[in-house]
Structure formats: structure tokens, C-alpha cells
Design a protein around this motif. Sequence first.
Motif, PDB file in Angstrom:
ATOM      1  N   THR A 122      44.920  50.488  37.675  1.00 16.77           N
ATOM      2  CA  THR A 122      44.219  49.551  36.780  1.00 16.77           C
ATOM      3  C   THR A 122      44.245  50.032  35.328  1.00 16.77           C
ATOM      4  O   THR A 122      43.974  49.259  34.426  1.00 16.77           O
ATOM      5  CB  THR A 122      42.738  49.406  37.183  1.00 16.77           C
ATOM      6  OG1 THR A 122      42.111  50.690  37.069  1.00 16.77           O
ATOM      7  CG2 THR A 122      42.597  48.881  38.602  1.00 16.77           C
ATOM      8  N   SER A 124      42.035  51.688  34.159  1.00 20.56           N
ATOM      9  CA  SER A 124      40.622  51.622  33.776  1.00 20.56           C
ATOM     10  C   SER A 124      39.795  52.572  34.645  1.00 20.56           C
ATOM     11  O   SER A 124      40.299  53.097  35.645  1.00 20.56           O
ATOM     12  CB  SER A 124      40.123  50.183  33.901  1.00 20.56           C
ATOM     13  OG  SER A 124      40.891  49.341  33.066  1.00 20.56           O
ATOM     14  N   HIS A 161      38.373  47.210  30.304  1.00 20.68           N
ATOM     15  CA  HIS A 161      39.479  46.546  31.018  1.00 20.68           C
ATOM     16  C   HIS A 161      40.759  46.684  30.185  1.00 20.68           C
ATOM     17  O   HIS A 161      41.062  45.838  29.333  1.00 20.68           O
ATOM     18  CB  HIS A 161      39.139  45.079  31.271  1.00 20.68           C
ATOM     19  CG  HIS A 161      37.856  44.884  32.038  1.00 20.68           C
ATOM     20  ND1 HIS A 161      37.792  45.034  33.405  1.00 20.68           N
ATOM     21  CD2 HIS A 161      36.597  44.581  31.632  1.00 20.68           C
ATOM     22  CE1 HIS A 161      36.559  44.810  33.828  1.00 20.68           C
ATOM     23  NE2 HIS A 161      35.799  44.530  32.762  1.00 20.68           N
ATOM     24  N   PRO A 166      42.029  43.777  34.668  1.00 21.19           N
ATOM     25  CA  PRO A 166      40.678  44.047  35.166  1.00 21.19           C
ATOM     26  C   PRO A 166      40.543  45.410  35.858  1.00 21.19           C
ATOM     27  O   PRO A 166      41.413  45.808  36.630  1.00 21.19           O
ATOM     28  CB  PRO A 166      40.448  42.916  36.174  1.00 21.19           C
ATOM     29  CG  PRO A 166      41.333  41.812  35.692  1.00 21.19           C
ATOM     30  CD  PRO A 166      42.563  42.503  35.182  1.00 21.19           C
ATOM     31  N   GLU A 185      30.175  46.230  30.117  1.00 23.33           N
ATOM     32  CA  GLU A 185      31.635  46.110  30.171  1.00 23.33           C
ATOM     33  C   GLU A 185      32.213  45.937  28.775  1.00 23.33           C
ATOM     34  O   GLU A 185      31.842  45.000  28.068  1.00 23.33           O
ATOM     35  CB  GLU A 185      32.035  44.872  30.981  1.00 23.33           C
ATOM     36  CG  GLU A 185      31.816  44.972  32.462  1.00 23.33           C
ATOM     37  CD  GLU A 185      32.148  43.639  33.110  1.00 23.33           C
ATOM     38  OE1 GLU A 185      31.186  42.887  33.404  1.00 23.33           O
ATOM     39  OE2 GLU A 185      33.334  43.330  33.294  1.00 23.33           O
ATOM     40  N   SER A 190      40.036  41.697  27.379  1.00 24.57           N
ATOM     41  CA  SER A 190      40.296  40.996  28.645  1.00 24.57           C
ATOM     42  C   SER A 190      39.662  39.617  28.752  1.00 24.57           C
ATOM     43  O   SER A 190      39.453  39.122  29.863  1.00 24.57           O
ATOM     44  CB  SER A 190      39.836  41.870  29.810  1.00 24.57           C
ATOM     45  OG  SER A 190      38.431  42.042  29.779  1.00 24.57           O
ATOM     46  N   TYR A 195      38.454  38.991  37.979  1.00 28.79           N
ATOM     47  CA  TYR A 195      38.482  39.854  39.155  1.00 28.79           C
ATOM     48  C   TYR A 195      37.833  39.064  40.285  1.00 28.79           C
ATOM     49  O   TYR A 195      36.691  38.616  40.149  1.00 28.79           O
ATOM     50  CB  TYR A 195      37.723  41.154  38.885  1.00 28.79           C
ATOM     51  CG  TYR A 195      37.772  42.113  40.041  1.00 28.79           C
ATOM     52  CD1 TYR A 195      38.859  42.962  40.224  1.00 28.79           C
ATOM     53  CD2 TYR A 195      36.748  42.141  40.984  1.00 28.79           C
ATOM     54  CE1 TYR A 195      38.925  43.824  41.306  1.00 28.79           C
ATOM     55  CE2 TYR A 195      36.804  42.996  42.070  1.00 28.79           C
ATOM     56  CZ  TYR A 195      37.894  43.834  42.225  1.00 28.79           C
ATOM     57  OH  TYR A 195      37.952  44.681  43.306  1.00 28.79           O
ATOM     58  N   THR A 200      35.991  38.802  33.731  1.00 28.01           N
ATOM     59  CA  THR A 200      35.617  40.146  33.290  1.00 28.01           C
ATOM     60  C   THR A 200      34.630  40.008  32.132  1.00 28.01           C
ATOM     61  O   THR A 200      34.736  39.079  31.331  1.00 28.01           O
ATOM     62  CB  THR A 200      36.840  40.950  32.816  1.00 28.01           C
ATOM     63  OG1 THR A 200      37.519  40.198  31.804  1.00 28.01           O
ATOM     64  CG2 THR A 200      37.797  41.233  33.963  1.00 28.01           C
ATOM     65  N   SER A 309      43.185  40.491  41.148  1.00 24.41           N
ATOM     66  CA  SER A 309      42.923  40.220  39.744  1.00 24.41           C
ATOM     67  C   SER A 309      43.906  39.211  39.171  1.00 24.41           C
ATOM     68  O   SER A 309      45.024  39.086  39.657  1.00 24.41           O
ATOM     69  CB  SER A 309      43.077  41.507  38.924  1.00 24.41           C
ATOM     70  OG  SER A 309      42.173  42.467  39.357  1.00 24.41           O
ATOM     71  N   SER A 311      45.270  38.760  35.323  1.00 24.56           N
ATOM     72  CA  SER A 311      45.178  39.389  34.009  1.00 24.56           C
ATOM     73  C   SER A 311      45.578  38.402  32.917  1.00 24.56           C
ATOM     74  O   SER A 311      46.418  37.532  33.135  1.00 24.56           O
ATOM     75  CB  SER A 311      46.105  40.602  33.971  1.00 24.56           C
ATOM     76  OG  SER A 311      46.094  41.172  32.687  1.00 24.56           O
TER      77      SER A 311
END
Length: 381
Positions: A122, A124, A161, A166, A185, A190, A195, A200, A309, A311
Motif C-alpha cells: 500500500t 502506507s 494514503h 488507500p 487520516e 487520495s 477502500y 478514504t 481498493s 485508487s
Amino acid sequence: MFDQFVNFVRDVFSEPTAFIPLHEPRFTGNERRYVMDAIDSTFVSSVGQYVDRFEEQIRDYTGASCAIATVNGTAALHIALLLAGVKRDELVITQPLSFIATCNAIAYTGAEPVFIDIDVTTLSLSPTKLKSFLDSHTEVRTGNCYHIASGKRISACVPMHTFGHPAQIDAIVQVCRAYHIPVVEDAAESLGSTYRGQQTGTFGLLGTYSFNGNKTITCGGGGMVVTNNEQLGKLAKHLTTQAKIPHRWAFDHDHIGYNYRLPNLNAAMACAQMEQLDMFIAHKRHLAEQYARFFSNYAYQFIQEPTQSQSNYWLNAILLNDRRERDEFLEFSNNRGIMTRPAWTLLTKLPMFENCLRDDTTNAQSIEDRLVNIPSSVILA
Ligand SMILES: *Cc1c(COP(=O)(O)O)cnc(C)c1O
């Protein structure tokens, strides 16, 4: 691959000779009309119908019940951290691979970041590494999580993200809930990424977006705080508008507030960009598909959206084999007018944050060594 890459990008962007930037904005909708209208209305500053309309668009689009527009994404993150309860000398968990704004916003509160590694799938914050850090280095007392060695409270966790992809955000939220740590977050990159079908930015207690010139949509500069907590939503509006008590003429304030409200002039542009967001994302996803097909012919990994996810593919990225090859690729492509860029220097290496607490950063280091962002602007037919 280097030569074929340059030819491929020139071909896809229908740009045989000129410089191809990493990401440039597109103003193909009502931008001029709305901005002129804001000027004609004389409401160009912190009050006006476009700011309200922009907030409504974000609520409708993300499903969050509150949205508060700010001057930029960094300010949005600062306010979100304050509202999550972050105070001076506390600790805030984040990832070593992020844009500097994530850490700067933490520093504005007087708290210090704690760095926990990312997942390579990810890019992340890793929920597994987060859990093992919390399991071995913290304890929960009277509804708060404390870092044992320093005795400091861990008052928030800020996953980001990365490049629009995500994070495993439900797992992160679940781990944090068990440790009584609110999640903020950083969804600056993003907007529009989901997700398990959820936007997100809407999983944590609060989420933030950015509308800087290089983001998926832009209004010059701008940001947004979102939350489903009505009380925090009201406080966010209050704190971003100098904590002025609403009154027709009196100037009374009950807090140290901030001049963080998005001007109506910027919001006018934002409203026009929001109308095109889904169209931009469709084009960006199509470009990502073309890149994926191109790189499948070579031994280089194109970063694709994680499982479960969708994106927005804000910035496309590939992994080279090592740092030396990464540098050769950067040199080769930039020399030929194709803008490419390495990942950010890890936040753990910057002089302001190098002494902060950190867990292992192996994955972030590997990504810093090998990742390159490649041109990602919306291509309009
Ligand atoms: C762009 C960005 C921000 C906020 O940026 P602003 O320029 O202040 O709008 C915050 N975090 C990340 C990860 C970003 O990419």
C-alpha cells in the motif's frame, strides 16, 4: 526499458517534443465562470456562497456528515489534530514515507511524531507493524495510551494514503480503537479513492484533503477537514474562523483561533473542479492501465491499487531495482524532457525529526531507494 519508456510517455501524452510535467491541473469546466461570478458578487474572502457550496459538494461526494474548508491541507491537518485532542509534549504516530506537511502539522501542535513503517503493497502505514509496536511499547491507563519508555501519551495516529492508494485503513482504525488512539487520516492525495467502497478520509475520527496545485483537483490552494462527529465539525468551523462567536456586529472570541478559512474566490474554482472530479479520475485510471500494460513487458514493478481498493491514481509510480538504477532513470528521463521524481526523503532523516522515536523502517527505506513517480496528469482527448 529507459528508451521505450520515453517514447511511450511521449506517445500517450501526444507530446512529441515539449516538456512533460509530473502533474499539471486541468481547467476545462466552469472555473472561469464561477471565479468571475465570485468577483462580481464582491464576496471574495472568507464568506460567500461558493465556500458553502464546496463544503456541501465534499459532504455529498465523500459521505462525511461535516466538511470544513480551509486555506490548505496543512492547516486542515493542524486543526484535525487539535480536535483529536493532541497537545504539547505528546506523541503522534505516523509513517516515515510522507510529504513534510504531515509532520509539520504534528509539530505545530507541540507534539512529536513517532515513525512506524509502511507496507510495500500500500506504501502506507502498516497495521501489522503498528500493532506490534503498540503491543510491545505502550500501555493503556484510564482510557489513554502511553508510551512506556518516555511516559508520554500517544494522542493520535496519522496514516497517509500514499500517492492516492488507500491504506489498509479499516485494520489501522481497528488497532487504534483497541488502544484508545484517535485516527486522523491524511487523505491529502487520495480524494476519490475508496477502500471497500468507502471514501478514504472518512474512516478515522477526522480526515483531511488538499487542493494544492499538484493534487487531483485544485483551487490554487485549499484544504478540507471532514468528520462524522457533529460536535467536532462545529468546533472545526469555529477554530478555523478566529473562534469568533457568531453575532451580527459584535466581535467576541472564546478561544485562540486560526485564520484558516478558505476564501470564497478559491472555493469558486474548487466548485468547478469538483464537478469534474469523477471524469478526472476515470482518465487517471485509464492512464494507469496503459502504464501497467507497458511495464508488464519489463522487469519493473508498476505500483497498482491494493486489493479491496479503488485508487484515484494521483501519482503513478514504478520501482527500480536499486538506488543506483533509480538515479540513472531519473537522469535519463529528466534529460529528455520527461519529468520524473524520486519519493520524498524519509521524514526520519530530516534534521527536525531525526531524533524522534521510530520503529524499524525497512520497507520505507526500500521504497525511498527504488521508487520513481512518472507523469500522471489527466489526458484529455
Ligand atoms: C499535499 C499534501 C498535504 C497538504 O498540502 P497543502 O499544500 O498544505 O495543501 C499534506 N499531506 C500530504 C501527504 C500531501 O501530499
